[in-house]
Design a protein around this motif. Structure first.
Motif, PDB file in Angstrom:
ATOM      1  N   LEU A  30       0.842  -1.196   0.000  1.00  9.37           N
ATOM      2  CA  LEU A  30       0.000   0.000   0.000  1.00  9.37           C
ATOM      3  C   LEU A  30       0.883   1.253   0.000  1.00  9.37           C
ATOM      4  O   LEU A  30       0.597   2.230  -0.702  1.00  9.37           O
ATOM      5  CB  LEU A  30      -0.927   0.015   1.213  1.00  9.37           C
ATOM      6  CG  LEU A  30      -2.154  -0.901   1.122  1.00  9.37           C
ATOM      7  CD1 LEU A  30      -2.956  -0.850   2.402  1.00  9.37           C
ATOM      8  CD2 LEU A  30      -3.032  -0.510  -0.067  1.00  9.37           C
ATOM      9  N   VAL A  31       1.952   1.203   0.769  1.00  9.23           N
ATOM     10  CA  VAL A  31       2.848   2.359   0.848  1.00  9.23           C
ATOM     11  C   VAL A  31       3.555   2.583  -0.494  1.00  9.23           C
ATOM     12  O   VAL A  31       3.625   3.700  -0.996  1.00  9.23           O
ATOM     13  CB  VAL A  31       3.883   2.166   1.976  1.00  9.23           C
ATOM     14  CG1 VAL A  31       4.938   3.269   1.925  1.00  9.23           C
ATOM     15  CG2 VAL A  31       3.185   2.163   3.324  1.00  9.23           C
ATOM     16  N   VAL A  32       4.051   1.499  -1.079  1.00  7.52           N
ATOM     17  CA  VAL A  32       4.786   1.622  -2.333  1.00  7.52           C
ATOM     18  C   VAL A  32       3.832   1.751  -3.519  1.00  7.52           C
ATOM     19  O   VAL A  32       4.087   2.496  -4.469  1.00  7.52           O
ATOM     20  CB  VAL A  32       5.697   0.381  -2.533  1.00  7.52           C
ATOM     21  CG1 VAL A  32       6.421   0.464  -3.869  1.00  7.52           C
ATOM     22  CG2 VAL A  32       6.683   0.272  -1.390  1.00  7.52           C
ATOM     23  N   GLY A  33       2.726   1.011  -3.453  1.00  9.41           N
ATOM     24  CA  GLY A  33       1.820   0.932  -4.605  1.00  9.41           C
ATOM     25  C   GLY A  33       0.996   2.189  -4.807  1.00  9.41           C
ATOM     26  O   GLY A  33       0.612   2.504  -5.937  1.00  9.41           O
ATOM     27  N   THR A  34       0.723   2.938  -3.727  1.00  4.96           N
ATOM     28  CA  THR A  34      -0.123   4.120  -3.872  1.00  4.96           C
ATOM     29  C   THR A  34       0.512   5.184  -4.774  1.00  4.96           C
ATOM     30  O   THR A  34      -0.118   5.598  -5.747  1.00  4.96           O
ATOM     31  CB  THR A  34      -0.475   4.693  -2.488  1.00  4.96           C
ATOM     32  OG1 THR A  34      -1.145   3.678  -1.747  1.00  4.96           O
ATOM     33  CG2 THR A  34      -1.370   5.905  -2.614  1.00  4.96           C
ATOM     34  N   PRO A  35       1.749   5.596  -4.490  1.00  5.50           N
ATOM     35  CA  PRO A  35       2.338   6.575  -5.426  1.00  5.50           C
ATOM     36  C   PRO A  35       2.501   6.017  -6.835  1.00  5.50           C
ATOM     37  O   PRO A  35       2.294   6.733  -7.823  1.00  5.50           O
ATOM     38  CB  PRO A  35       3.702   6.910  -4.807  1.00  5.50           C
ATOM     39  CG  PRO A  35       3.931   5.932  -3.721  1.00  5.50           C
ATOM     40  CD  PRO A  35       2.613   5.367  -3.323  1.00  5.50           C
ATOM     41  N   LEU A  36       2.845   4.727  -6.932  1.00  3.68           N
ATOM     42  CA  LEU A  36       3.002   4.111  -8.247  1.00  3.68           C
ATOM     43  C   LEU A  36       1.670   4.132  -9.008  1.00  3.68           C
ATOM     44  O   LEU A  36       1.613   4.518 -10.187  1.00  3.68           O
ATOM     45  CB  LEU A  36       3.495   2.670  -8.076  1.00  3.68           C
ATOM     46  CG  LEU A  36       3.708   1.863  -9.360  1.00  3.68           C
ATOM     47  CD1 LEU A  36       4.790   2.501 -10.219  1.00  3.68           C
ATOM     48  CD2 LEU A  36       4.081   0.416  -9.038  1.00  3.68           C
ATOM     49  N   ALA A  37       0.598   3.744  -8.323  1.00  3.87           N
ATOM     50  CA  ALA A  37      -0.719   3.717  -8.964  1.00  3.87           C
ATOM     51  C   ALA A  37      -1.159   5.122  -9.343  1.00  3.87           C
ATOM     52  O   ALA A  37      -1.738   5.350 -10.407  1.00  3.87           O
ATOM     53  CB  ALA A  37      -1.743   3.084  -8.024  1.00  3.87           C
ATOM     54  N   TRP A  38      -0.878   6.083  -8.477  1.00  2.01           N
ATOM     55  CA  TRP A  38      -1.237   7.482  -8.762  1.00  2.01           C
ATOM     56  C   TRP A  38      -0.521   7.976 -10.006  1.00  2.01           C
ATOM     57  O   TRP A  38      -1.120   8.571 -10.894  1.00  2.01           O
ATOM     58  CB  TRP A  38      -0.880   8.359  -7.553  1.00  2.01           C
ATOM     59  CG  TRP A  38      -1.181   9.808  -7.750  1.00  2.01           C
ATOM     60  CD1 TRP A  38      -0.298  10.813  -7.971  1.00  2.01           C
ATOM     61  CD2 TRP A  38      -2.476  10.405  -7.767  1.00  2.01           C
ATOM     62  NE1 TRP A  38      -0.947  12.008  -8.124  1.00  2.01           N
ATOM     63  CE2 TRP A  38      -2.278  11.794  -7.995  1.00  2.01           C
ATOM     64  CE3 TRP A  38      -3.782   9.917  -7.618  1.00  2.01           C
ATOM     65  CZ2 TRP A  38      -3.344  12.678  -8.071  1.00  2.01           C
ATOM     66  CZ3 TRP A  38      -4.835  10.805  -7.697  1.00  2.01           C
ATOM     67  CH2 TRP A  38      -4.609  12.165  -7.921  1.00  2.01           C
ATOM     68  N   LEU A  82      -6.032   0.301  -7.234  1.00  2.00           N
ATOM     69  CA  LEU A  82      -5.746   1.695  -6.883  1.00  2.00           C
ATOM     70  C   LEU A  82      -5.705   2.561  -8.133  1.00  2.00           C
ATOM     71  O   LEU A  82      -6.292   3.644  -8.180  1.00  2.00           O
ATOM     72  CB  LEU A  82      -4.405   1.796  -6.142  1.00  2.00           C
ATOM     73  CG  LEU A  82      -4.395   1.306  -4.698  1.00  2.00           C
ATOM     74  CD1 LEU A  82      -3.004   1.445  -4.104  1.00  2.00           C
ATOM     75  CD2 LEU A  82      -5.402   2.080  -3.862  1.00  2.00           C
ATOM     76  N   GLN A  83      -5.030   2.050  -9.160  1.00  5.15           N
ATOM     77  CA  GLN A  83      -4.932   2.812 -10.402  1.00  5.15           C
ATOM     78  C   GLN A  83      -6.321   3.072 -10.981  1.00  5.15           C
ATOM     79  O   GLN A  83      -6.644   4.179 -11.410  1.00  5.15           O
ATOM     80  CB  GLN A  83      -4.076   2.054 -11.419  1.00  5.15           C
ATOM     81  CG  GLN A  83      -3.819   2.859 -12.688  1.00  5.15           C
ATOM     82  CD  GLN A  83      -3.131   2.038 -13.774  1.00  5.15           C
ATOM     83  OE1 GLN A  83      -2.690   0.917 -13.514  1.00  5.15           O
ATOM     84  NE2 GLN A  83      -3.054   2.584 -14.966  1.00  5.15           N
TER      85      GLN A  83
END
Lengths: 355, 226
Positions: free
Chosen positions: B25-33, B110-111
């Motif tokens: 969640l921590v890594v994937g959120t900025p990536l998905a954004w 998320l994306q």
């Protein structure tokens, strides 16, 4: 105080290329057909449309030049989108608070209560946004934009998503903004009626370029511009309440070219109103008629006569310096010998009170 | 019922899934954004990489991770140089493997959630004086909350159900890298069907309950379109 903007923005099959200076007071309408670039221009002024070589100064604030670019969230502006775009996860009150909370207390000039009162949304505060009608949403959106104490208010066709009844619901609020606030308003529209009601200054856009810009009364009646040739072409008059006639229940409204007589409106003496006289409702005579039912007759000097199709002409006149239009048959114009400089009497069959 | 070793496997499994989900969640959120917003023309390359674990046999992923994490692999030798030990056959290695394995299950919802918000709410927030970070946390995150819930549950459940990758890089060390799915496999190998039943049934119930929860809550979360 003025707003200076220079933008060149390239989009697919579209180039916006403008260089304008408009007064930073009252209401300025950006007017033109769909796709002429007026929304793009407004978004560029808000900083939401990137344009690397632009220039923008609002009053004494430099928002963009070759080296500076103030991002949108640091520009003291209010923006009302075409659709109300309220935050669906917040109720009406929290939507209003969202902006206010982010404005330092020292910069708050419009209080939340003022914004709520001006738009009449006190009963809606605890509603969820999806419980509002289209008109209510847009009123909340306008209040939300006002509540950040903007130095300039930008509105992108705030009425276009609404039906006629909802438009008529919001119009009075917009007019009261115009009358009660010192905040300059930039208003995008393609509806002549909205512009005639609200605008003080008009910028005409066509295919990404500004074709003309000037005071509204002038722009509506300039015969080299399309508005004066619209089927609803009309002239505007800024008049003051001069008195009421109790016997016949009438109100007298004075402007530099004379006095309008209209059915009684309960405005105080000196109250300023905007009147509209449609070109097709104006007839001309060479002598002042006395045996007539028409009350509103003004001495005028013909400025310009231009053919309107084969059978008609549009005549532009000045009454006490204020432009006025008449749509006549070519035959009448010939019979009266109308030409620039000719003294005539303009008879207005009907007068619409806009505010 | 459950043997002690099974309970240990259960605890390791839950610990692994929880840790993996939090990190993702921590890594994937900025990536998905970034993936939802960027107009970079080669974005599809990254999208394909993120989606790889969806189609790749877990053994392939596990094999490469094993090579990378082992004492001669780039990550393993880096660990050695830093004074640590190679990650292969450790719990930390398992976490790293799970992060790759479950990446698409967190990033894709998320994306999707960020994409469906559109640009407008963020623009509105900007005109209401919210800085980019401010509007991300006060507008994008709340509007994408159902996406976060889906991402968290799918990431967790998918990690719980992981088998091939764990087998390749974790081995089967009880108390260290033995997770539930492998414990079940061991029981079946040993013809201990009753234990296998208990564990399998429990896992089935757990996953079903979590997914049911997500779908039920997401229905309630759904925001009436403007």
């Amino acid at each position: 105080m003025s707003i200076q903007a220079r933008f060149t923005i390239h989009r697919q099959e579209f180039v916006l290329d403008v260089d304008m200076e408009i007064p930073a007071r009252g209401v300025t309408a950006l007017f033109g057909p769909s796709g002429c670039g007026k929304t793009t221009l407004l978004r560029a002024i808000a900083g939401m449309e990137h344009c690397s070589n632009g220039f923008l100064q609002v009053g004494d604030m430099l928002w963009q030049d070759g080296t500076h670019f103030v991002p949108p969230h640091q520009r003291p502006m209010g923006y009302v989108f075409q659709e109300a775009s309220l935050f669906p996860h917040l109720n009406v009150r929290r939507n209003l608070e969202y902006g206010i909370k982010r404005v330092p207390e020292s910069e708050r000039q419009v209080s939340m209560d003022q914004a709520i009162d001006l738009l009449g949304i006190a009963p809606l505060l605890n509603r969820k946004t999806h419980q509002l009608s289209g008109g209510e949403r847009q009123r909340v959106a306008i209040a939300r934009a006002l509540a950040v104490s903007p130095k300039i208010l930008l509105m992108d066709e705030p009425l276009s998503a609404l039906d006629l009844a909802r438009k008529q619901e919001i119009m009075p609020y917009l007019e009261s903004l115009h009358d009660e606030l010192e905040i300059p308003l930039l208003y995008v529209s393609h509806v002549p009626d909205e512009v005639a009601r609200l605008a003080d200054h008009l910028v005409l856009l066509e295919e990404g370029r500004i074709t003309a810009s000037g005071p509204i009364g002038e722009m509506l009646t300039r015969l080299d511009l399309p508005l004066a040739h619209d089927s609803d072409a009309a002239a505007l008059f800024q008049a003051k309440v001069a008195g009421h006639d109790d016997q016949f229940d009438l109100t007298y409204l004075d402007f530099p070219g004379g006095r309008f007589t209209v059915t009684r409106k309960d405005f105080p003496l000196g109250h300023s109103v905007r009147l509209r006289v449609t070109a097709r409702d104006v007839s001309l005579t060479l002598e002042r008629q006395t045996n007539t039912s028409i009350q509103n007759i003004f001495a005028a000097t013909v400025e310009e006569v231009i053919p309107e199709g084969k059978a008609q002409v549009t005549v532009r006149m000045l009454c006490g310096g204020v432009p006025m239009l008449a749509l006549l048959t070519r035959k009448s114009a010939t019979t009266l010998g109308l030409k620039p400089g000719k003294q005539v009497y303009a008879q207005a069959k009907s007068v619409a009170l806009l505010s | 019922m459950l043997a002690n070793s099974d309970i240990t496997a259960l605890i390791i499994t839950l610990k692994l899934a929880l840790l993996t989900t939090i990190i993702l969640l921590v890594v994937g959120t900025p990536l998905a954004w970034w993936m939802a917003r960027s107009r970079w023309r080669y974005k599809f390359l990254l999208e394909a990489v993120v989606a790889l674990p969806l189609v790749l046999p877990p053994t392939v992923l596990g094999f490469y991770l094993l090579v990378a994490l082992g004492p001669n692999g780039p990550l393993g030798s880096l660990m050695l140089a830093l004074g640590g030990q190679p990650l292969a056959f450790t719990f930390a290695g398992l976490v790293m493997g799970s992060i790759f394995y479950s990446l698409p299950f967190v990033v894709q919802p998320l994306q999707q959630a960020f994409t469906s918000i559109g640009h407008r709410p963020m623009e509105v927030a900007a005109t209401l004086r919210a800085s980019p970070m401010d509007r991300f946390f006060t507008v994008a995150v709340p509007l994408a909350r159902s996406g976060f819930l889906t991402a968290a549950v799918l990431g967790f459940a998918h990690t719980v159900g992981e088998f091939g990758v764990v087998l390749m890089i974790g081995g089967n060390i009880p108390g260290e890298t033995q997770v539930l799915s492998i414990a079940i496999y061991d029981h079946v190998e040993a013809l201990e069907y009753s234990q296998a039943h208990w564990l399998s049934g429990g896992l089935l119930l757990l996953c079903f309950t979590m997914l049911m929860g997500v779908y039920a809550i997401n229905r309630r979360f759904s925001v009436t379109p403007a």
